[in-house]
Design a protein around this motif. Structure first.
Motif, PDB file in Angstrom:
ATOM      1  N   PHE A   1      32.840   2.309   7.653  1.00 60.87           N
ATOM      2  CA  PHE A   1      33.725   3.467   7.543  1.00 60.87           C
ATOM      3  C   PHE A   1      35.153   2.944   7.578  1.00 60.87           C
ATOM      4  CE2 PHE A   1      29.796   5.112   9.208  1.00 60.87           C
ATOM      5  CZ  PHE A   1      29.593   6.228   8.416  1.00 60.87           C
ATOM      6  N   LEU A   2      35.909   3.235   6.508  1.00 53.78           N
ATOM      7  CA  LEU A   2      37.269   2.697   6.364  1.00 53.78           C
ATOM      8  C   LEU A   2      38.279   3.596   7.057  1.00 53.78           C
ATOM      9  CD1 LEU A   2      37.030   1.612   2.623  1.00 53.78           C
ATOM     10  CD2 LEU A   2      36.563   0.244   4.662  1.00 53.78           C
ATOM     11  N   TYR A   3      37.977   4.816   7.278  1.00 53.29           N
ATOM     12  CA  TYR A   3      38.904   5.763   7.903  1.00 53.29           C
ATOM     13  C   TYR A   3      38.179   6.436   9.058  1.00 53.29           C
ATOM     14  CZ  TYR A   3      41.532   5.254   3.537  1.00 53.29           C
ATOM     15  OH  TYR A   3      42.203   4.752   2.448  1.00 53.29           O
ATOM     16  N   THR A   4      38.964   7.009   9.920  1.00 50.27           N
ATOM     17  CA  THR A   4      38.380   7.810  11.016  1.00 50.27           C
ATOM     18  C   THR A   4      38.000   9.190  10.486  1.00 50.27           C
ATOM     19  OG1 THR A   4      40.553   8.623  11.663  1.00 50.27           O
ATOM     20  CG2 THR A   4      39.752   6.599  12.750  1.00 50.27           C
ATOM     21  N   GLY A   5      37.122   9.835  11.238  1.00 56.86           N
ATOM     22  CA  GLY A   5      36.702  11.201  10.860  1.00 56.86           C
ATOM     23  C   GLY A   5      35.203  11.423  11.110  1.00 56.86           C
ATOM     24  N   ASP A   6      34.737  12.667  10.808  1.00 57.04           N
ATOM     25  CA  ASP A   6      33.311  13.037  10.964  1.00 57.04           C
ATOM     26  C   ASP A   6      32.631  12.925   9.611  1.00 57.04           C
ATOM     27  OD1 ASP A   6      33.367  13.556  13.685  1.00 57.04           O
ATOM     28  OD2 ASP A   6      34.052  15.638  13.381  1.00 57.04           O
ATOM     29  N   PHE A   7      31.609  12.104   9.582  1.00 54.46           N
ATOM     30  CA  PHE A   7      30.857  11.892   8.353  1.00 54.46           C
ATOM     31  C   PHE A   7      29.369  12.272   8.586  1.00 54.46           C
ATOM     32  CE2 PHE A   7      34.465   9.005   8.334  1.00 54.46           C
ATOM     33  CZ  PHE A   7      34.973   9.139   7.057  1.00 54.46           C
ATOM     34  N   TYR A   8      28.746  12.696   7.499  1.00 48.39           N
ATOM     35  CA  TYR A   8      27.318  13.061   7.555  1.00 48.39           C
ATOM     36  C   TYR A   8      26.583  12.250   6.514  1.00 48.39           C
ATOM     37  CZ  TYR A   8      28.795  17.135  10.254  1.00 48.39           C
ATOM     38  OH  TYR A   8      29.325  17.941  11.208  1.00 48.39           O
ATOM     39  N   LEU A   9      25.317  11.895   6.856  1.00 44.26           N
ATOM     40  CA  LEU A   9      24.485  11.149   5.908  1.00 44.26           C
ATOM     41  C   LEU A   9      23.367  12.068   5.430  1.00 44.26           C
ATOM     42  CD1 LEU A   9      24.156   7.670   7.683  1.00 44.26           C
ATOM     43  CD2 LEU A   9      25.840   8.407   5.989  1.00 44.26           C
ATOM     44  N   ASN A  10      23.311  12.291   4.131  1.00 41.22           N
ATOM     45  CA  ASN A  10      22.234  13.095   3.526  1.00 41.22           C
ATOM     46  C   ASN A  10      21.261  12.116   2.898  1.00 41.22           C
ATOM     47  OD1 ASN A  10      20.597  14.951   2.410  1.00 41.22           O
ATOM     48  ND2 ASN A  10      22.052  15.688   0.873  1.00 41.22           N
ATOM     49  N   MET A  11      20.046  12.080   3.475  1.00 40.45           N
ATOM     50  CA  MET A  11      19.043  11.137   2.985  1.00 40.45           C
ATOM     51  C   MET A  11      17.976  11.902   2.211  1.00 40.45           C
ATOM     52  SD  MET A  11      18.779   8.581   6.275  1.00 40.45           S
ATOM     53  CE  MET A  11      19.085   9.836   7.492  1.00 40.45           C
ATOM     54  N   LYS A  12      17.725  11.461   0.987  1.00 41.62           N
ATOM     55  CA  LYS A  12      16.744  12.099   0.132  1.00 41.62           C
ATOM     56  C   LYS A  12      15.677  11.098  -0.252  1.00 41.62           C
ATOM     57  CE  LYS A  12      19.673  15.703  -1.806  1.00 41.62           C
ATOM     58  NZ  LYS A  12      20.149  16.361  -3.042  1.00 41.62           N
ATOM     59  N   VAL A  13      14.460  11.589  -0.368  1.00 41.80           N
ATOM     60  CA  VAL A  13      13.320  10.730  -0.703  1.00 41.80           C
ATOM     61  C   VAL A  13      12.708  11.235  -1.993  1.00 41.80           C
ATOM     62  CG1 VAL A  13      11.097   9.825   0.053  1.00 41.80           C
ATOM     63  CG2 VAL A  13      12.879  10.290   1.739  1.00 41.80           C
ATOM     64  N   GLN A  14      12.395  10.296  -2.876  1.00 40.08           N
ATOM     65  CA  GLN A  14      11.756  10.626  -4.152  1.00 40.08           C
ATOM     66  C   GLN A  14      10.385   9.962  -4.176  1.00 40.08           C
ATOM     67  OE1 GLN A  14      14.006   9.610  -7.618  1.00 40.08           O
ATOM     68  NE2 GLN A  14      12.308  10.091  -9.037  1.00 40.08           N
ATOM     69  N   ASP A  15       9.349  10.802  -4.526  1.00 38.85           N
ATOM     70  CA  ASP A  15       7.964  10.299  -4.607  1.00 38.85           C
ATOM     71  C   ASP A  15       7.769   9.717  -5.994  1.00 38.85           C
ATOM     72  OD1 ASP A  15       5.331   9.680  -4.350  1.00 38.85           O
ATOM     73  OD2 ASP A  15       4.630  11.748  -4.064  1.00 38.85           O
ATOM     74  N   ASP A  16       7.551   8.377  -6.083  1.00 43.69           N
ATOM     75  CA  ASP A  16       7.361   7.712  -7.373  1.00 43.69           C
ATOM     76  C   ASP A  16       5.897   7.685  -7.810  1.00 43.69           C
ATOM     77  OD1 ASP A  16      10.026   7.265  -7.426  1.00 43.69           O
ATOM     78  OD2 ASP A  16       9.898   5.249  -6.527  1.00 43.69           O
ATOM     79  N   SER A  17       4.987   8.243  -6.981  1.00 42.76           N
ATOM     80  CA  SER A  17       3.554   8.255  -7.383  1.00 42.76           C
ATOM     81  C   SER A  17       3.317   9.483  -8.257  1.00 42.76           C
ATOM     82  CB  SER A  17       2.655   8.284  -6.151  1.00 42.76           C
ATOM     83  OG  SER A  17       2.962   9.406  -5.361  1.00 42.76           O
ATOM     84  N   THR A  18       3.013   9.244  -9.526  1.00 33.86           N
ATOM     85  CA  THR A  18       2.886  10.349 -10.485  1.00 33.86           C
ATOM     86  C   THR A  18       1.616  11.201 -10.324  1.00 33.86           C
ATOM     87  OG1 THR A  18       1.959   8.763 -12.046  1.00 33.86           O
ATOM     88  CG2 THR A  18       4.326   9.182 -12.182  1.00 33.86           C
ATOM     89  N   PRO A  19       0.469  10.652  -9.905  1.00 30.88           N
ATOM     90  CA  PRO A  19      -0.745  11.489  -9.953  1.00 30.88           C
ATOM     91  C   PRO A  19      -0.699  12.707  -9.059  1.00 30.88           C
ATOM     92  CG  PRO A  19      -1.285   9.179  -9.666  1.00 30.88           C
ATOM     93  CD  PRO A  19       0.197   9.306  -9.461  1.00 30.88           C
TER      94      PRO A  19
END
Length: 1137
Positions: free
Chosen positions: A1093-1111
């Protein structure tokens, strides 16, 4: 001659008449004993001859009849046998004088005589005399028959000499004119020298010689003489003697044609030796025997020429009778000739012609007859009509004879004789005294005549002084003639019967008359008439049941054949068929009869009970009153079997009008029955229950009312609990040794959450064995938990204040009626109201299984069932279930829209929440923060799938476990002031399951090695590297992956704007995208990275998951990661702080 001999027959013409009479004082029984021995010598074969002499014995014969001996020689007394007793020699002269005096009576016709003296011994008894035989006593007289045979032979010698003397043609001598008694005065002064007179004398003599030849056994000579006499007498119009000659001709022809006789079996004779004798054994014509008596040489003459044919015999009889009819004084001769002709016609089976002869005999006038002679005449006419097969005519004359016995002119009427004759008329009128003969087929005979005859029997038996006979005959009249009696006659007969039975009650005993005739009992099977007999099963609560393992053993011993023709062909024996239920020793058993009263007035039946066999049975008699012409009426007869075994219901007994009747089913083919044989098992205990709740008329649908001993009803709110107290009492005579209790919910389509009925039986079992009269109490808990919700959002949601919520809208039919949606307003709410009732019904059956006593040893038990009917009213509705995300992925905010449908104020409480008060018909929202939980961590049901009968049961058990955990987490309860607190278990189980269940994929996020979830804020220094670790744990049953994890930082300005353009504020040490390979069940995978983090402040992390199994596509909820909040601080600030 005024007294006819009705027993005469044609063959009597060849007999000689011997009178046997007592002289002095002779005991009657001893006289007839000797008389029978004498009469047994009825035919004697003459020594050194082929001829037989037939003897006819009489113990009473009028001397005036003897005067007709010249007219027909078989009427002449030619022999006299006197029987006397003489105890001392001094009495002998007087006895001998009496004997001679007796001989003087028949002296004009006697050929020989004998005196049999009994009791005289000594010098006189030792004298050898041909005409007297001495015997010490009536027992010591072995040679009586031989003496009689010698006597008969002496008679024959005289007879033969007279025949020869009369048969010799002495033309030079003057022939004597033979006369009958009434003719003697008519022939005084006649010219004896006229040709007419001589022919008359010749004709009569020829006829007389024919009689002698017939008696002497010379049949063909007799025929020749009769023919000659007929020609001579016809020429001079001597009709009386012409009739006698024709009758003699008929008699000789009958003897030839019918050697067995015409008098019936009792008088049958041996065939004449002269008829079938072998030619080689015959004597030469004219040859003399050793004693000077020639044989019957007439056998060599052609018989066909002189003997009449069977048809001619009857014609000649008719002619002879017509000639006799011309003479008033020959009435007896005419009557006897008719009788003889009838006997011949009976042999020839010409009944119609015989009846003509009898009809003629009826009208023959015999002058003034005594009452006894009239009775005899009618009786003989009856017998002759019976002989030719005219049974009704025979019965008519027998009845006339019976009435003659009690004629008003008789000073002492003979009611016994009248009764005896009336009994003999019964067969002629198609009547018998056995009522069984009237139960087969249609009625035979004229009912009116039969009723008249039965009335006469009743009257005669009453006059005899035998009221028991009167009752029996009157009962028979009522039983057999009921269909033919008018209403008035029925009333009169029953009144008479009641009068008789008041003095002598009628019963089922056989009445034996003095002559040995037995009158069978007359059961009243028509008073009342029984149409069907049905053995009833015990009430459902008392029926015995066989233990299954024992039942299977019994079944295995049955026949292995599916079809048996023998069994099928015996279906007619339904009365012997065993019924497929059992009775119990000591319990009251019932048999239902369908009866009706055929009488035109009320019928009272007393002492009606069952007749059984096989086991000891105590019948409990019943009394009933049937209305007039009642139609089918059910009557239940009861009794108690006192021993075990197979019992057969044979019939029933009644008492009607004072007559006791035993009516057997085997004699009633019209009675329908499905079987009368049933097994009686050993005694079992009896249990009676009473309850604390009121009884109910409701019966669970699959069960009939008789299967329940009782039923209780209660009304509860959903979730409410009620206690049911049951008191069990042993009202039998056996101890209750075992008790089991089971329940079954019936007739409900609704899912019931939890146990509807629960109990603890241990306390009750401690009281066993339960003695007769003792009681035990059992408490049953009734708890109703139903789901009243529907599956449509039919109500507008409560305001969410602009907050977007995810949830499941639900409603119930009741809500549809309260607030219909706008698009449904066109539908009439009234129609919906008619189709829906907001009350639901739960029904269950409590089944008590108990046994004891001897029945338990045999493997039997009883069941007592109690029906439980519960009307369930809704308590709370959850109209909408929704959730708001909490700060942690392991928590959520559960929002419940709750509606109060009751008429009471209702309080709802939950764990970690304030109480919510709902007024009637009010809806409010309840918010509860709850931790999510992992249902997979519940007890492992899957480890023992064999313990569950089906996958469906396995799923139900899993849902139950989940429901228990939800209820313990939420602990939502409601209460009404007047009621106890109640839960809503089951109402939300499936609704909130998806919201509260943790995803099978567990994501753990660590910032600088510390977990970051819920409201945790991770602090770091601006410019320092921050480590980020994401750990994936697979808790599902299947492998997951490959997956792609992308981390995107953003800033939230708290005004709805999120800034993802942070390239100049946040830098990744490496890539912000991580690749996760396949993760197997129960395994984990870790992704590691770093941010700057280069600056001060409140940050949030949005984590997303993608299912690569097609069946396959996994649910989105499985890939929800917590939102990470990182606060970057300056170094100085941190140091200053």
């Amino acid at each position: 001659m005024s007294v006819p001999d009705y027993m005469q027959c044609a063959e009597d013409h060849q007999t000689v008449l011997v009178v046997v009479q007592p002289v002095g004082i002779v005991p009657e029984d001893q006289f007839f004993k000797i008389y029978k021995r004498i009469a047994s010598v009825s035919q004697v074969s003459i020594r050194d001859s082929q001829r037989l002499l037939y003897i006819r014995y009489r113990h009473h014969y009028l001397p005036e009849n003897n005067e007709w001996g010249d007219f027909q020689t078989h009427r002449k007394v030619v022999g006299l046998v006197c029987i006397t007793t003489c105890g001392a020699a001094k009495d002998w002269p007087q006895t001998a004088e009496r004997f001679h005096g007796q001989k003087e009576v028949y002296s004009s016709t006697l050929y020989d005589s004998r005196l049999l003296v009994f009791g005289l011994q000594g010098e006189i008894a030792e004298q050898q005399r041909t005409d007297v035989a001495f015997y010490p006593s009536f027992e010591e007289c072995a040679d009586v028959e031989r003496r009689v045979e010698d006597f008969v032979e002496s008679i024959f010698i005289v007879l033969e000499s007279k025949r020869l003397d009369r048969a010799t043609d002495k033309s030079g001598d003057k022939i004597q004119l033979l006369c009958v008694p009434f003719e003697k005065k008519d022939f005084v002064g006649l010219d004896t020298d006229s040709r007419h007179y001589k022919k008359r004398c010749q004709g009569r003599m020829r006829k007389h010689v024919g009689d002698l030849c017939l008696q002497a056994g010379m049949l063909q000579d007799a025929l020749v003489h009769y023919h000659m006499a007929v020609e001579l007498l016809r020429a001079v119009n001597d009709f009386l003697w012409l009739g006698a000659a024709l009758e003699g001709l008929c008699s000789a022809s009958v003897i030839f044609h019918y050697p067995g006789g015409t008098a019936g079996k009792t008088a049958a004779r041996k065939p004449s030796i002269s008829q079938p004798a072998d030619a080689s054994k015959r004597h030469r014509p004219g040859a003399l025997t050793a004693n000077g008596i020639s044989a019957d040489t007439s056998t060599e003459i052609g018989r066909a020429k002189n003997c009449l044919s069977p048809e001619d015999i009857i014609d000649k009889y008719k002619e002879a009778i017509s000639y006799y009819g011309k003479y008033k004084n020959a009435g007896v001769i005419e009557l006897e000739a008719c009788v003889k002709a009838v006997r011949v016609l009976a042999i020839q089976k010409r009944a119609r012609e015989a009846s003509e002869f009898l009809q003629n005999a009826v009208y023959i006038n015999l002058g003034q007859l005594s009452e006894e002679e009239k009775i005899q005449r009618y009786s003989i006419l009856s017998e002759l009509y019976e002989l030719i097969g005219f049974h009704r005519k025979s019965a008519f004359f027998k009845r006339v004879a019976a009435m003659q016995c009690v004629a008003p002119t008789i000073p002492e009427p003979g009611w016994r004789a009248c009764y005896k004759l009336l009994l003999e008329t019964l067969p002629g009128y198609s009547l018998s005294l056995d009522p069984k003969d009237f139960s087969k087929g249609s009625h035979r005979g004229w009912a009116a005549v039969q009723m008249r005859l039965l009335h006469e029997l009743v009257y005669a038996s009453r006059r005899m002084g035998n009221p028991g006979l009167s009752v029996r005959h009157l009962s028979f009249l009522l039983q057999t003639m009921l269909d033919f009696l008018s209403d008035q006659e029925k009333k009169e007969v029953t009144q008479s019967l009641e009068n008789y039975t008041s003095k002598c009650p009628g019963g089922m005993e056989v009445i034996t008359l003095s002559d040995g005739l037995k009158l069978p009992p007359v059961p009243f099977t028509k008073l009342p008439i029984v149409r069907s007999v049905k053995l009833l099963n015990l009430p459902a609560s008392l029926r015995p049941h066989k233990v299954k393992c024992l039942l299977e053993q019994n079944v295995s011993t049955a026949s292995p054949f599916i079809y048996s023709p023998i069994i099928m062909h015996n279906r007619g024996e339904e009365r012997c068929k065993k019924i497929d239920f059992q009775w119990v020793q000591g319990d009251v058993c019932e048999v239902q009869l369908m009866v009706y009263n055929p009488m035109p007035y009320e019928l009272r039946v007393e002492n009606m009970g069952l007749l059984t066999s096989g086991v000891e049975f105590e019948s409990l008699p019943a009394a009933l009153s049937l209305p007039a012409e009642s139609g089918l009426y059910p009557v239940t007869l009861v009794g108690v079997p006192r021993t075990a075994g197979n019992i057969t219901v044979n019939g029933y007994h009644t008492s009607v009008f004072g007559v006791s009747s035993d009516c057997l089913l085997e004699g009633l083919p019209s009675v329908k029955t499905s079987g009368c044989l049933v097994e009686v098992i050993p005694s079992l205990p009896r249990l009676q229950l009473s309850t604390s709740l009121p009884r109910s008329a409701h019966t669970p649908q699959p069960m009939s009312k008789e299967q329940l001993s009782s039923s209780v009803s209660v009304q509860l709110f959903n979730g409410e609990e009620q206690q049911l107290t049951i008191t069990l009492e042993n009202i039998g005579s056996e101890d209750i040794e075992s008790l089991e209790l089971t329940s079954k919910t019936v007739n409900t389509k609704d899912k019931v959450f939890g146990r509807f009925l629960s109990w603890d039986l241990e306390e009750a079992l401690r009281h066993l064995p339960l003695k007769p009269g003792q009681t035990v109490t059992l408490s049953i808990s009734i708890k109703v938990k139903l789901d009243f919700s529907g599956q449509e959002n039919l109500l507008p949601d409560l305001n969410d204040d602009g907050i977007s919520v995810t949830g499941l809208p639900i409603s119930s039919p009741l809500r549809q009626l309260l607030k219909p949606r706008a698009e449904n307003k066109a539908v009439s709410s009234e129609s919906g109201k008619a189709e829906y009732s907001h009350i639901k019904t739960l029904e269950a059956v409590l089944n008590f299984k108990y046994t004891g006593g001897a029945g338990k040893v045999e493997g039997y038990y009883r069941e007592l069932s109690l029906g439980v009917h519960v009307d369930v009213e809704p308590s709370v509705f959850f109209t909408r279930v929704s959730t708001l995300p909490a700060t942690s992925t392991r928590q959520c905010h559960l929002l419940l829209d709750i509606f109060n449908p009751t008429e009471h104020e209702l309080t709802v409480s939950a764990k970690n929440s304030k109480d919510l008060v709902l007024h009637p018909s009010e809806c409010q929202r309840l918010a509860i923060q709850v931790d999510k939980f992992d249902f997979e961590s519940l007890p492992q049901l899957y480890q023992e799938p064999a313990s569950f009968s089906s996958p469906k049961q396995l799923e139900e058990e899993r849902q139950h476990a989940q429901g228990c955990q939800i209820n313990s987490k939420l602990d939502i309860c409601w209460s009404i002031i007047s009621l106890q607190k109640a839960s809503v278990e089951g109402a939300l189980n499936q609704l909130v399951l998806e919201h509260m269940q943790l995803a099978p994929l567990q994501w753990d996020v660590l910032v600088n090695g510390k977990p970051c979830d819920c409201d945790v804020v991770a602090d770091c220094k601006a410019g320092d590297a921050v480590t980020l670790e994401v750990k994936l744990t697979n808790l599902s049953k299947n492998a997951v992956g490959p997956l792609t994890l992308t981390v995107m930082p953003y800033q939230d300005f708290q005004n709805g704007v999120q800034n993802y353009d942070l390239d100049e504020a946040v830098a990744f040490v490496g890539s912000n995208t991580f690749f996760i390979d396949t993760v197997k069940p129960k395994e984990s995978s870790v992704c590691e990275g770093a941010l700057l983090f280069l600056y001060t402040g409140d940050f949030y992390l949005n984590m997303k998951v993608q299912d690569d199994s097609t069946p396959r596509e996994l649910p989105l909820a499985w890939f929800t990661l917590p939102c990470v909040h990182i606060r970057a601080l300056d170094t100085p600030l941190q140091a200053g702080a």
